[in-house]
Design a protein around this motif. Structure first.
Motif, PDB file in Angstrom:
ATOM      1  N   ALA A   1      54.410 -72.376 -76.685  1.00  0.00           N
ATOM      2  CA  ALA A   1      56.078 -72.244 -76.832  1.00  0.00           C
ATOM      3  C   ALA A   1      56.833 -73.545 -77.322  1.00  0.00           C
ATOM      4  N   VAL A   2      56.510 -74.131 -76.433  1.00  0.00           N
ATOM      5  CA  VAL A   2      57.174 -75.557 -77.165  1.00  0.00           C
ATOM      6  C   VAL A   2      56.710 -76.145 -78.172  1.00  0.00           C
ATOM      7  N   TRP A   3      55.561 -76.034 -78.191  1.00  0.00           N
ATOM      8  CA  TRP A   3      54.577 -76.910 -80.136  1.00  0.00           C
ATOM      9  C   TRP A   3      55.769 -75.922 -80.544  1.00  0.00           C
ATOM     10  N   MET A   4      55.753 -74.477 -81.485  1.00  0.00           N
ATOM     11  CA  MET A   4      56.176 -73.611 -81.672  1.00  0.00           C
ATOM     12  C   MET A   4      58.237 -73.452 -82.000  1.00  0.00           C
ATOM     13  N   GLY A   5      58.348 -73.303 -80.552  1.00  0.00           N
ATOM     14  CA  GLY A   5      59.912 -73.258 -80.758  1.00  0.00           C
ATOM     15  C   GLY A   5      60.284 -74.779 -80.680  1.00  0.00           C
ATOM     16  N   HIS A   6      60.357 -76.426 -80.328  1.00  0.00           N
ATOM     17  CA  HIS A   6      60.787 -77.075 -80.229  1.00  0.00           C
ATOM     18  C   HIS A   6      60.415 -78.125 -81.591  1.00  0.00           C
ATOM     19  N   PHE A   7      58.805 -78.206 -81.774  1.00  0.00           N
ATOM     20  CA  PHE A   7      58.689 -79.154 -82.841  1.00  0.00           C
ATOM     21  C   PHE A   7      58.167 -78.201 -84.351  1.00  0.00           C
ATOM     22  N   ARG A   8      57.656 -76.763 -84.353  1.00  0.00           N
ATOM     23  CA  ARG A   8      58.250 -76.361 -86.027  1.00  0.00           C
ATOM     24  C   ARG A   8      58.825 -75.396 -85.764  1.00  0.00           C
ATOM     25  N   GLY A   9      60.306 -75.948 -85.178  1.00  0.00           N
ATOM     26  CA  GLY A   9      61.598 -74.880 -85.851  1.00  0.00           C
ATOM     27  C   GLY A   9      62.183 -73.532 -85.186  1.00  0.00           C
ATOM     28  N   GLY A  10      61.231 -73.191 -83.755  1.00  0.00           N
ATOM     29  CA  GLY A  10      61.154 -72.426 -83.552  1.00  0.00           C
ATOM     30  C   GLY A  10      60.831 -70.291 -84.024  1.00  0.00           C
ATOM     31  N   PHE A  11      61.494 -69.455 -83.573  1.00  0.00           N
ATOM     32  CA  PHE A  11      61.249 -68.259 -84.225  1.00  0.00           C
ATOM     33  C   PHE A  11      62.093 -67.875 -84.851  1.00  0.00           C
ATOM     34  N   ALA A  12      61.462 -66.426 -85.908  1.00  0.00           N
ATOM     35  CA  ALA A  12      62.273 -65.622 -86.577  1.00  0.00           C
ATOM     36  C   ALA A  12      61.469 -64.591 -86.394  1.00  0.00           C
ATOM     37  N   TRP A  13      62.120 -63.215 -87.198  1.00  0.00           N
ATOM     38  CA  TRP A  13      61.698 -61.869 -87.894  1.00  0.00           C
ATOM     39  C   TRP A  13      61.214 -61.966 -89.477  1.00  0.00           C
TER      40      TRP A  13
ATOM     41  N   SER B   1      47.151 -88.390 -87.772  1.00  0.00           N
ATOM     42  CA  SER B   1      46.244 -89.472 -87.365  1.00  0.00           C
ATOM     43  C   SER B   1      47.184 -90.371 -86.599  1.00  0.00           C
ATOM     44  N   ALA B   2      48.119 -90.670 -86.793  1.00  0.00           N
ATOM     45  CA  ALA B   2      49.664 -91.697 -85.683  1.00  0.00           C
ATOM     46  C   ALA B   2      49.662 -91.533 -84.383  1.00  0.00           C
ATOM     47  N   LEU B   3      48.555 -89.966 -84.287  1.00  0.00           N
ATOM     48  CA  LEU B   3      49.107 -89.748 -82.145  1.00  0.00           C
ATOM     49  C   LEU B   3      50.445 -89.841 -82.540  1.00  0.00           C
ATOM     50  N   SER B   4      51.033 -88.644 -82.862  1.00  0.00           N
ATOM     51  CA  SER B   4      52.256 -88.464 -83.079  1.00  0.00           C
ATOM     52  C   SER B   4      52.539 -87.721 -81.249  1.00  0.00           C
ATOM     53  N   THR B   5      54.040 -87.626 -80.657  1.00  0.00           N
ATOM     54  CA  THR B   5      53.989 -86.455 -79.394  1.00  0.00           C
ATOM     55  C   THR B   5      53.277 -85.101 -80.195  1.00  0.00           C
ATOM     56  N   GLU B   6      53.610 -85.026 -81.360  1.00  0.00           N
ATOM     57  CA  GLU B   6      53.485 -83.547 -81.573  1.00  0.00           C
ATOM     58  C   GLU B   6      51.675 -83.305 -81.574  1.00  0.00           C
ATOM     59  N   ALA B   7      51.176 -84.737 -81.701  1.00  0.00           N
ATOM     60  CA  ALA B   7      49.729 -84.822 -82.004  1.00  0.00           C
ATOM     61  C   ALA B   7      48.713 -84.479 -80.524  1.00  0.00           C
ATOM     62  N   VAL B   8      49.839 -85.175 -79.827  1.00  0.00           N
ATOM     63  CA  VAL B   8      48.614 -85.142 -78.765  1.00  0.00           C
ATOM     64  C   VAL B   8      49.185 -83.942 -77.795  1.00  0.00           C
ATOM     65  N   LEU B   9      50.276 -83.659 -77.668  1.00  0.00           N
ATOM     66  CA  LEU B   9      50.682 -81.860 -77.459  1.00  0.00           C
ATOM     67  C   LEU B   9      49.564 -81.068 -77.981  1.00  0.00           C
ATOM     68  N   ILE B  10      49.753 -81.330 -79.427  1.00  0.00           N
ATOM     69  CA  ILE B  10      48.120 -79.889 -80.231  1.00  0.00           C
ATOM     70  C   ILE B  10      47.152 -80.409 -80.003  1.00  0.00           C
ATOM     71  N   ASN B  11      46.612 -81.794 -79.304  1.00  0.00           N
ATOM     72  CA  ASN B  11      45.185 -81.973 -78.427  1.00  0.00           C
ATOM     73  C   ASN B  11      45.046 -81.546 -77.086  1.00  0.00           C
ATOM     74  N   CYS B  12      46.306 -81.720 -76.238  1.00  0.00           N
ATOM     75  CA  CYS B  12      46.710 -81.284 -74.938  1.00  0.00           C
ATOM     76  C   CYS B  12      46.226 -79.935 -74.743  1.00  0.00           C
ATOM     77  N   LEU B  13      46.784 -79.213 -75.528  1.00  0.00           N
ATOM     78  CA  LEU B  13      46.845 -77.174 -75.650  1.00  0.00           C
ATOM     79  C   LEU B  13      44.926 -77.303 -75.828  1.00  0.00           C
ATOM     80  N   GLY B  14      45.176 -77.881 -76.805  1.00  0.00           N
ATOM     81  CA  GLY B  14      43.043 -77.588 -77.030  1.00  0.00           C
ATOM     82  C   GLY B  14      42.531 -78.127 -76.080  1.00  0.00           C
ATOM     83  N   VAL B  15      42.871 -79.094 -75.117  1.00  0.00           N
ATOM     84  CA  VAL B  15      41.691 -79.538 -74.162  1.00  0.00           C
ATOM     85  C   VAL B  15      42.103 -78.237 -72.806  1.00  0.00           C
ATOM     86  N   LEU B  16      43.469 -77.940 -73.024  1.00  0.00           N
ATOM     87  CA  LEU B  16      43.885 -76.777 -72.066  1.00  0.00           C
ATOM     88  C   LEU B  16      42.766 -75.528 -72.454  1.00  0.00           C
TER      89      LEU B  16
END
Length: 248
Positions: free
Chosen positions: A35-47, A201-216
């Motif tokens: 939800a944070v990834w899609m809502g904050h880093f990817r611009g939020g939700f719409a229909w 590749s620079a392991l930005s905050t979003e990149a770390v979040l994505i990798n943590c999601l996969g591990v979880l």
């Protein structure tokens, strides 16, 4: 192979309860991170008025439905081991219905985001992620339908249920693993598509979040599979129950 209910010691159940709690923490964290990834880093939700951001419902709803709710529905028989079986059956079936609803909305979101794209339609169902994802959802629907007919209503004969139960159990676990694998493929696909603005590749905050999601997601599903395949944690039927035997 059956285990006497006394074989599951208090220490075993304490360990089991601890693992169930850990699983729930992993599952909820996966949903929150998505939800944070899609809502904050990817611009939020719409229909449909904003197909680009309508897509963001897809990963969120698929993880809620096809991973989190699906896994908890499977765990219901282990967690509510002392409750009447009919109540657990109903809970199991209802949780799967909610999982299917989330999956259906998630699929609509991704198809809309392709078909209604402002720059022209984007092709559908071309990637391995989409092929495997559609396969999992269709098989999940079939698994639910066959399980409902066999074990809940109208409930088939004991012989048929005894024959079908091992297959129902096996494919339930397999489809959960496949759903998680499909989610991981989708996460990777999304990260690659947006690797430049994510600075992956620079392991930005979003990149770390994505990798943590996969591990979880891997940890969540791994622990769930362990809990539902360990014979000592299997629910023991009460003497008055109409029991379908299952070898573990």
């Amino acid at each position: 192979m059956y285990f006497d209910s006394n074989a599951t010691t208090a220490a075993d159940m304490k360990y089991f309860n601890m693992l169930v709690l850990i699983v729930q923490v992993f599952g909820v964290a996966s949903v929150v991170i998505t939800a944070v990834w899609m809502g904050h880093f990817r611009g939020g939700f719409a229909w449909q008025s904003d197909p680009l951001h309508e897509f963001n419902y897809h990963p969120l709803f698929m993880i809620i439905g096809m991973v989190f709710l699906y896994a908890d529905a499977i765990l219901a028989y282990r967690v509510f081991r002392n409750d009447r079986k009919i109540y657990i059956k109903i809970l199991h079936a209802v949780m799967h219905v909610f999982a299917l609803i989330f999956a259906a909305v998630g699929l609509k979101a991704v198809f809309d985001s392709h078909n209604l794209n402002a720059g022209g339609p984007i092709p559908n169902l071309y990637s391995l992620h989409s092929w495997l994802g559609l396969f999992v959802v269709v098989c999940f629907g079939l698994q639910w339908s066959l399980g409902f007919i066999s074990f809940l209503w109208p409930k088939l004969s004991m012989g048929i249920r005894t024959f079908y139960m091992p297959y129902h159990t096996f494919w339930g676990v397999v489809l959960l693993v496949l759903a998680t694998a499909t989610a991981l493929m989708g996460i990777t696909e999304k990260a690659i598509f947006h690797k430049d603005d994510i600075h992956y590749s620079a392991l930005s905050t979003e990149a770390v979040l994505i990798n943590c999601l996969g591990v979880l997601l891997v940890l969540f599903t791994g622990f769930v599979v362990y809990l539902v395949t360990k014979p000592e944690y299997k629910r023991q039927p009460s003497p008055e129950e109409d029991h379908v035997p299952l070898e573990n």
